[in-house]
Design a protein around this motif. Sequence first.
Motif, short mmCIF file in Angstrom:
data_model
loop_
_atom_site.label_atom_id
_atom_site.label_comp_id
_atom_site.label_asym_id
_atom_site.label_seq_id
_atom_site.Cartn_x
_atom_site.Cartn_y
_atom_site.Cartn_z
N GLN A 10 10.40 -25.83 17.49
CA GLN A 10 11.51 -25.95 18.21
C GLN A 10 12.03 -26.97 18.53
N SER A 21 12.34 -29.84 15.89
CA SER A 21 13.44 -29.84 15.10
C SER A 21 14.54 -30.56 15.01
N ILE A 42 7.78 -28.84 9.76
CA ILE A 42 9.27 -28.38 10.26
C ILE A 42 9.42 -27.80 8.61
N ARG A 43 9.46 -28.96 7.57
CA ARG A 43 9.89 -28.65 6.34
C ARG A 43 8.78 -27.54 5.36
N GLU A 44 7.58 -27.77 6.07
CA GLU A 44 6.99 -26.33 5.24
C GLU A 44 6.85 -24.68 6.17
N HIS A 45 7.34 -25.05 6.94
CA HIS A 45 7.71 -23.70 7.83
C HIS A 45 9.59 -23.19 7.27
N SER A 46 9.73 -24.05 7.32
CA SER A 46 10.73 -23.80 6.40
C SER A 46 10.93 -23.11 5.33
N LEU A 47 10.30 -23.77 4.46
CA LEU A 47 9.88 -23.39 3.46
C LEU A 47 8.95 -21.51 3.06
N SER A 55 9.68 -19.87 4.99
CA SER A 55 10.40 -18.82 5.96
C SER A 55 11.90 -18.12 5.07
N LEU A 56 11.55 -19.45 3.27
CA LEU A 56 12.32 -18.76 2.51
C LEU A 56 12.12 -17.84 2.23
#
Length: 108
Positions: free
Chosen positions: A18, A21, A55-60, A62-63
């Motif tokens: 967080q 981000s 951050i990007r890896e975490h976003s992917l 959680s998709l």
Amino acid sequence: MQEKTKEIATIKQAVRLQQWSEQVQEQQASGLSIKQWCDENGIKTNTYYARLKRIREHSLDSLPAIVPLNIPQQQYQSEIRIGKNDLQISLPSDIDPVTLLALVKALC
């Protein structure tokens, strides 16, 4: 005890993500280049990019999973429409790709 430790680690990671981000959003809103923003905020650019990657890896992660759709054939358009200025052209959707490419090149 081990479960509690794992839970704490998960929370700490979420807090870090967080914060990172928010830093990325600050950089993007600043109008500065990444290097300039990092220099002003005492962050190494390598660190910034590593955090951005996490951050990007975490976003992917959680998709939601991609679910294939079965769309009935009749819902597809039976024609291709191309427009430029006042010219509108409708072509069959099964037009030969070479012909379509030649037409697009001629219009552009």
